[in-house]
Design a protein around this motif. Sequence first.
Motif, mmCIF file in Angstrom:
data_model
loop_
_atom_site.group_PDB
_atom_site.id
_atom_site.type_symbol
_atom_site.label_atom_id
_atom_site.label_comp_id
_atom_site.label_asym_id
_atom_site.label_seq_id
_atom_site.Cartn_x
_atom_site.Cartn_y
_atom_site.Cartn_z
ATOM 1 N N ASP A 258 0.821 -1.211 0.000
ATOM 2 C CA ASP A 258 0.000 0.000 0.000
ATOM 3 C C ASP A 258 0.861 1.271 0.000
ATOM 4 O O ASP A 258 0.485 2.279 -0.607
ATOM 5 N N ALA A 259 2.030 1.212 0.652
ATOM 6 C CA ALA A 259 2.871 2.411 0.748
ATOM 7 C C ALA A 259 3.313 2.856 -0.656
ATOM 8 O O ALA A 259 3.266 4.042 -0.993
ATOM 9 N N TRP A 260 3.741 1.875 -1.479
ATOM 10 C CA TRP A 260 4.174 2.200 -2.851
ATOM 11 C C TRP A 260 3.015 2.806 -3.656
ATOM 12 O O TRP A 260 3.164 3.807 -4.368
ATOM 13 N N PHE A 261 1.863 2.166 -3.516
ATOM 14 C CA PHE A 261 0.654 2.607 -4.222
ATOM 15 C C PHE A 261 0.326 4.058 -3.846
ATOM 16 O O PHE A 261 0.109 4.906 -4.715
ATOM 17 N N GLN A 262 0.340 4.338 -2.538
ATOM 18 C CA GLN A 262 -0.044 5.693 -2.099
ATOM 19 C C GLN A 262 0.969 6.730 -2.589
ATOM 20 O O GLN A 262 0.596 7.815 -3.035
ATOM 21 N N GLU A 263 2.253 6.369 -2.503
ATOM 22 C CA GLU A 263 3.273 7.355 -2.849
ATOM 23 C C GLU A 263 3.266 7.672 -4.348
ATOM 24 O O GLU A 263 3.305 8.836 -4.760
ATOM 25 N N THR A 264 3.178 6.634 -5.173
ATOM 26 C CA THR A 264 3.272 6.870 -6.620
ATOM 27 C C THR A 264 2.011 7.555 -7.148
ATOM 28 O O THR A 264 2.096 8.435 -8.011
ATOM 29 N N ARG A 265 0.857 7.194 -6.622
ATOM 30 C CA ARG A 265 -0.343 7.876 -7.147
ATOM 31 C C ARG A 265 -0.355 9.335 -6.709
ATOM 32 O O ARG A 265 -0.788 10.208 -7.458
ATOM 33 N N MET A 269 -0.673 12.541 -9.205
ATOM 34 C CA MET A 269 -1.719 13.578 -9.050
ATOM 35 C C MET A 269 -1.085 14.963 -8.932
ATOM 36 O O MET A 269 -1.599 15.950 -9.473
ATOM 37 N N ALA A 270 0.066 15.039 -8.251
ATOM 38 C CA ALA A 270 0.736 16.342 -8.110
ATOM 39 C C ALA A 270 1.242 16.818 -9.483
ATOM 40 O O ALA A 270 1.073 17.992 -9.847
ATOM 41 N N SER A 271 1.825 15.905 -10.271
ATOM 42 C CA SER A 271 2.299 16.280 -11.616
ATOM 43 C C SER A 271 1.122 16.683 -12.499
ATOM 44 O O SER A 271 1.242 17.575 -13.341
ATOM 45 N N ARG A 272 -0.004 16.017 -12.319
ATOM 46 C CA ARG A 272 -1.188 16.359 -13.128
ATOM 47 C C ARG A 272 -1.595 17.814 -12.885
ATOM 48 O O ARG A 272 -1.910 18.544 -13.824
ATOM 49 N N GLU A 273 -1.570 18.223 -11.615
ATOM 50 C CA GLU A 273 -1.999 19.597 -11.319
ATOM 51 C C GLU A 273 -1.035 20.607 -11.937
ATOM 52 O O GLU A 273 -1.461 21.631 -12.464
ATOM 53 N N LEU A 274 0.273 20.303 -11.902
ATOM 54 C CA LEU A 274 1.238 21.209 -12.533
ATOM 55 C C LEU A 274 1.045 21.255 -14.055
ATOM 56 O O LEU A 274 1.092 22.315 -14.673
ATOM 57 N N LEU A 275 0.829 20.086 -14.640
ATOM 58 C CA LEU A 275 0.625 20.032 -16.089
ATOM 59 C C LEU A 275 -0.656 20.763 -16.480
ATOM 60 O O LEU A 275 -0.704 21.458 -17.501
ATOM 61 N N GLY A 334 3.060 11.835 -17.135
ATOM 62 C CA GLY A 334 4.293 11.057 -16.981
ATOM 63 C C GLY A 334 5.043 11.487 -15.733
ATOM 64 O O GLY A 334 4.460 12.027 -14.783
ATOM 65 N N THR A 335 6.353 11.266 -15.737
ATOM 66 C CA THR A 335 7.170 11.793 -14.639
ATOM 67 C C THR A 335 7.166 13.317 -14.739
ATOM 68 O O THR A 335 6.822 13.887 -15.788
ATOM 69 N N GLN A 336 7.618 13.976 -13.689
ATOM 70 C CA GLN A 336 7.667 15.436 -13.727
ATOM 71 C C GLN A 336 8.560 15.903 -14.881
ATOM 72 O O GLN A 336 8.239 16.852 -15.588
ATOM 73 N N ASP A 337 9.660 15.177 -15.098
ATOM 74 C CA ASP A 337 10.577 15.528 -16.182
ATOM 75 C C ASP A 337 9.898 15.371 -17.555
ATOM 76 O O ASP A 337 9.999 16.247 -18.424
ATOM 77 N N GLN A 338 9.176 14.288 -17.761
ATOM 78 C CA GLN A 338 8.485 14.083 -19.044
ATOM 79 C C GLN A 338 7.443 15.181 -19.280
ATOM 80 O O GLN A 338 7.317 15.700 -20.394
ATOM 81 N N CYS A 339 6.712 15.530 -18.208
ATOM 82 C CA CYS A 339 5.684 16.574 -18.350
ATOM 83 C C CYS A 339 6.350 17.901 -18.724
ATOM 84 O O CYS A 339 5.858 18.628 -19.599
ATOM 85 N N SER A 340 7.483 18.219 -18.086
ATOM 86 C CA SER A 340 8.156 19.496 -18.384
ATOM 87 C C SER A 340 8.650 19.508 -19.823
ATOM 88 O O SER A 340 8.566 20.532 -20.511
ATOM 89 N N ARG A 341 9.166 18.359 -20.297
ATOM 90 C CA ARG A 341 9.656 18.322 -21.687
ATOM 91 C C ARG A 341 8.501 18.472 -22.670
ATOM 92 O O ARG A 341 8.623 19.146 -23.684
#
Length: 350
Positions: A258-265, A269-275, A334-341
């Motif tokens: 569950d820890a992995w699931f919570q952290e990655t989602r 979600m944080a990258s989605r808001e920035l994008l 994607g990752t924060q880096d992919q979204c920025s690119r």
Amino acid sequence: MSRFWSPVVHTLTPYVPGEQPKVDGLIKLNTNENPYGPSPRVAEAIAAATDRLRLYPDPRATALREAIAASYGVAPEEVFVGNGSDEVLAHTFQALLKHDAPLLFPDITYSFYPVYCGLYGVAYEEVPLDAAMRVQLADYRQTCSAILLANPNAPTGIALARREIEALVAEHPDQLVVVDEAYVDFGAESAVPLVARHDNLLVIQTLSKSRALAGLRVGFAIGQRPLIEALERVKDSFNSYPLDCLAIAGAVAAIEDDAWFQETRARIMASRELLFRDLSELGFEVLPSAANFLFARHPRRSGAHLAAQLRERDVLVRHFRKPRIQDFLRITVGTQDQCSRLVDVLRGLV
Ligand SMILES: Cc1ncc(COP(=O)(O)O)c(C=O)c1O
């Protein structure tokens, strides 16, 4: 074409999945895969399970059904598992959605639904989303055999609240309501807690997105026992072993971490808001998303042209040649880096 084809084969219009190119260096934001990969425990569990490859797997996938049941607060008998949620959906169409009155689903939704209708001979009607691309529940007050909604919807990303799903289910006590929650873990409310109160609700989820296991092919349904029994009857008339022993072991490990699931989602979600913010600043109209993708269009650019220009610059997004949405791009977070690119490339195009 061949003279050996069964008649139904001539009538099929198969689903076309997003491109899976084998090219290095692509920014692949076209099939809503999870950029972070599964829990490291998945690979360990799969390696340990190779000892059992000589044997047929458990046809009931008991360990996985128990893990899902424990995680979602239901009984193992209320869980059905299949080879990706696409297979769970396929069995649902055959087992539960083929009746005299039409099945209803939105005009803009997962494009596999009409394909299953074609394969299984299910009559259906598409209910238009409103001008804001939202599902209006009042539009479903019409004669039907069943209702199928993706929540959040795909490709819009817009979600209905749990109380809206419950209102729909309560309004249609004699029709099955199927909720496809492929993207629910990225910020929407699951209808699973409603299953105990409603015998006409089936909820379908997948490990492909929030558990980053698209390649393992594991999906599941949660519903009251008679619905699950219908799915099992179809499954056992089709393939006793849809999940191999590696998939069962890997999926159990993914559900339990569950820890992995919570952290990655949370990261997605944080990258989605920035994008969302960055695309809006570039002038895009972006629909509010509770999924791991954004659906966006630019007021002065054709969607097909933008998708092609991105492709030339090694960025893959999904474009649908379909009325009402032909100018939208569906962009996986994607990752924060992919979204920025992606945003950098778009800045040079719009
Ligand atoms: C709405 C929806 N449902 C179901 C699926 C199928 O997922 P899978 O078969 O990988 O579980 C997808 C895949 O993209 C989807 O978008």
